[in-house]
Design a protein around this motif. Structure first.
Motif, PDB file in Angstrom:
ATOM      1  N   VAL A 240      48.932  43.840  51.224  1.00 37.63           N
ATOM      2  CA  VAL A 240      49.843  42.993  50.452  1.00 37.63           C
ATOM      3  C   VAL A 240      50.692  43.888  49.567  1.00 37.63           C
ATOM      4  O   VAL A 240      50.194  44.879  49.021  1.00 37.63           O
ATOM      5  CB  VAL A 240      49.068  41.957  49.607  1.00 37.63           C
ATOM      6  N   MET A 241      51.957  43.559  49.479  1.00 38.94           N
ATOM      7  CA  MET A 241      52.862  44.254  48.550  1.00 38.94           C
ATOM      8  C   MET A 241      53.421  43.230  47.557  1.00 38.94           C
ATOM      9  O   MET A 241      53.912  42.183  47.957  1.00 38.94           O
ATOM     10  CB  MET A 241      54.029  44.900  49.306  1.00 38.94           C
ATOM     11  N   ALA A 242      53.321  43.557  46.279  1.00 43.32           N
ATOM     12  CA  ALA A 242      54.049  42.804  45.248  1.00 43.32           C
ATOM     13  C   ALA A 242      55.201  43.701  44.819  1.00 43.32           C
ATOM     14  O   ALA A 242      54.987  44.880  44.530  1.00 43.32           O
ATOM     15  CB  ALA A 242      53.148  42.498  44.068  1.00 43.32           C
ATOM     16  N   VAL A 243      56.406  43.165  44.808  1.00 44.06           N
ATOM     17  CA  VAL A 243      57.555  44.007  44.487  1.00 44.06           C
ATOM     18  C   VAL A 243      58.512  43.200  43.605  1.00 44.06           C
ATOM     19  O   VAL A 243      58.617  41.981  43.743  1.00 44.06           O
ATOM     20  CB  VAL A 243      58.210  44.534  45.796  1.00 44.06           C
ATOM     21  N   ALA A 244      59.170  43.883  42.653  1.00 48.68           N
ATOM     22  CA  ALA A 244      60.012  43.177  41.690  1.00 48.68           C
ATOM     23  C   ALA A 244      61.426  43.007  42.218  1.00 48.68           C
ATOM     24  O   ALA A 244      62.073  43.986  42.588  1.00 48.68           O
ATOM     25  CB  ALA A 244      60.044  43.942  40.364  1.00 48.68           C
ATOM     26  N   ARG A 245      61.900  41.763  42.261  1.00 50.60           N
ATOM     27  CA  ARG A 245      63.328  41.500  42.451  1.00 50.60           C
ATOM     28  C   ARG A 245      63.906  41.506  41.036  1.00 50.60           C
ATOM     29  O   ARG A 245      63.936  40.480  40.345  1.00 50.60           O
ATOM     30  CB  ARG A 245      63.523  40.138  43.097  1.00 50.60           C
ATOM     31  N   ALA A 246      64.322  42.712  40.631  1.00 55.18           N
ATOM     32  CA  ALA A 246      64.563  42.960  39.210  1.00 55.18           C
ATOM     33  C   ALA A 246      65.564  41.980  38.599  1.00 55.18           C
ATOM     34  O   ALA A 246      65.284  41.377  37.565  1.00 55.18           O
ATOM     35  CB  ALA A 246      65.031  44.402  39.017  1.00 55.18           C
ATOM     36  N   ASP A 247      66.731  41.807  39.240  1.00 52.73           N
ATOM     37  CA  ASP A 247      67.779  40.979  38.630  1.00 52.73           C
ATOM     38  C   ASP A 247      67.460  39.484  38.698  1.00 52.73           C
ATOM     39  O   ASP A 247      67.917  38.714  37.877  1.00 52.73           O
ATOM     40  CB  ASP A 247      69.127  41.214  39.331  1.00 52.73           C
TER      41      ASP A 247
END
Ligand code: FRU
Length: 472
Positions: free
Chosen positions: A156-163
């Motif tokens: 599993v990857m959690a990744v930030a959609r920053a904007d």
């Protein structure tokens, strides 16, 4: 004129030289802990981002290694995580160490990439199929946290959609092809926060039970209550596809009551199953202005994580990792009202009653020092660094920070205050509170004084840190 070199902290990790920000790729592999970090090897300011590297036999003893993932011609190597691919799912080799990081391209786009090491983290190869994940048209998607989701048998990857102030969750069988599972957010502190960064989704033990509960931590690079950058968290449940939060989206909860905690991540594959994280002990408001030389930036103490359930609600609890206690040696306990020498690094343990005010001055002498204390009327623990040593390098640095004790906090509260060159970390686990703050004492300001007006401090233990390498 040659500038004086500032010694590195004793208990806390800092780079040998240059700039550091986020911890990256924390992982245990073949009997060693690896600590990678956002690093500018060339200068003590942010830039040329690469992964610096240190390894150690414990969570406290770090040996500097060469830069593991250097800046590339067309991108900087931003934050990410590392996993051990025991079953060779990616085909790089059994037991490969695989780093999953963000490529930050010259034109400001971001995508997720892989690098791997087959010799336990010494030599690294950038995967020729990079990038492995481009999240649509969004330019700023970064800081992948990858872990093995055992019940499903996939990554599993959690990744930030920053904007967008969202976390996207992806799944993969081979670390190379990623499929979108779900998204979370915006939620919590999102109206004030320009960007979300560095997500961490962690299953944590619930104290006093055999249950677990899930934590999703997301950093905000503005809008934190202490000013500037900070870490917020959500509790809930991850079912392998989505994170279902316990609270309504507008609920905001902070990991810290202090100003200096950011970009924390937890070690993957810990040998004893503990969940331990460390954060960057800093704030983007003044990170590039700290007075140390030739290095700039340091990490917090490794902290063991759990949750506590109070009246049906789950809260995060952080404690210094148990390894630090084994290194603490009691020294003569300071008597109230008198000045005592403070070891360079160590621990002050206090049992306080919430009945009356008290405060402790650390690093005092020629300046009043940092004050940690309790304000009875407002039921608040506080830390005040406005009159401690050097504060003039940034107008955003001086400050007083405080934390309200929760109504269920016991009347007698145990506090543990870790001190080191350039920092204080105040832990009150029974109140679920931590206050972390950098501090740059004036030369020679190395005394501690306890003031206890209401005679509310019951027990005092002062310990010095006995560095294993120094005694060896
Ligand atoms: C957080 C952060 C990350 C990014 C890295 C760049 O402090 O901004 O989002 O990957 O630092 O150095």
């Amino acid at each position: 004129m040659a500038r004086d070199r500032w010694p590195r902290p004793l208990l806390h990790f800092a780079p040998p030289q240059g700039f550091m920000n986020d911890p990256n790729g924390l992982v245990y592999h073949r009997g060693r802990y690896h600590l990678f970090y956002q690093h500018n090897p060339y200068a003590p300011v942010w830039g040329h981002m690469s992964w610096g590297h240190a390894v150690g036999p414990s969570l406290l003893d770090w040996e500097d290694r060469p830069v593991a993932l250097p800046e590339q011609p067309d991108y900087m190597v931003f934050s990410g995580s590392a996993v051990v691919d025991r079953d060779n799912t990616a085909g790089f080799g059994a037991d490969a160490l695989v780093a999953v990081y963000t490529a930050h391209y010259r034109d400001d786009r971001e995508a997720q990439c892989l690098a791997y090491s087959l010799d336990g983290g010494e030599r690294w190869t950038f995967y020729e199929g990079n990038p492995v994940l481009v999240d649509g048209e969004r330019p700023h998607v970064r800081d992948p946290q990858v872990f093995r989701y055992e019940p499903g048998g996939y990554w599993v990857m959690a990744v930030a959609r920053a904007d967008d102030r969202q976390v996207a969750f992806y799944a993969s069988d081979d670390l190379k092809r990623w499929e979108l599972l779900s998204t979370f957010g915006p939620a919590g502190c999102w109206q004030e926060a320009p960007h979300w960064e560095c997500p961490a989704l962690l299953e944590l033990p619930v104290d006093g039970s055999d249950r677990t509960h899930w934590l999703l931590k997301v950093d905000v690079d503005g809008g934190a209550p202490t000013g500037g950058s900070g870490a917020q968290y959500f509790t809930g449940y991850f079912d392998g596809v989505r994170f279902v939060p316990d609270d309504p989206p507008e609920t905001v909860r902070w990991v810290e009551a202090g100003p200096d905690f950011y970009a924390a991540q937890a070690f993957n594959h810990m040998p004893d199953g503990r969940r331990v994280w460390l954060g960057w002990m800093n704030n983007w408001r003044y990170a590039n202005a700290l007075p140390t030389y030739p290095w700039r930036g340091m990490l917090t103490i490794p902290r063991a994580l759990s949750m506590v359930e109070v009246k049906g609600r789950h809260h995060l609890v952080q404690r210094p990792c148990r390894e630090c206690y084994a290194r603490m040696q009691p020294v003569e306990a300071p008597q109230t009202g008198r000045s005592f020498p403070l070891p360079e690094a160590g621990l002050l343990r206090l049992r306080m009653r919430t009945g009356g005010p008290w405060h402790v001055r650390f690093f005092t002498g020629t300046t009043p020092g940092v004050v940690v204390g309790y304000d009875t009327e407002n039921r608040r623990l506080f830390l005040d660094r406005r009159a401690a040593g050097r504060t003039d390098f940034s107008p955003d640095f001086p400050g007083r920070f405080e934390a309200l004790l929760p109504p269920d906090a016991p009347e007698e509260l145990d506090l543990e205050i870790l001190f080191d060159l350039y920092s204080l970390e105040v832990f009150a686990p029974q109140a679920r509170l931590v206050l972390s703050a950098l501090v740059f004492p004036a030369p020679g300001d190395c005394a501690v004084v306890i003031h206890d007006e209401g005679e509310t401090i019951r027990e005092v233990l002062l310990c010095g840190y006995a560095d294993a390498s120094a005694s060896a």
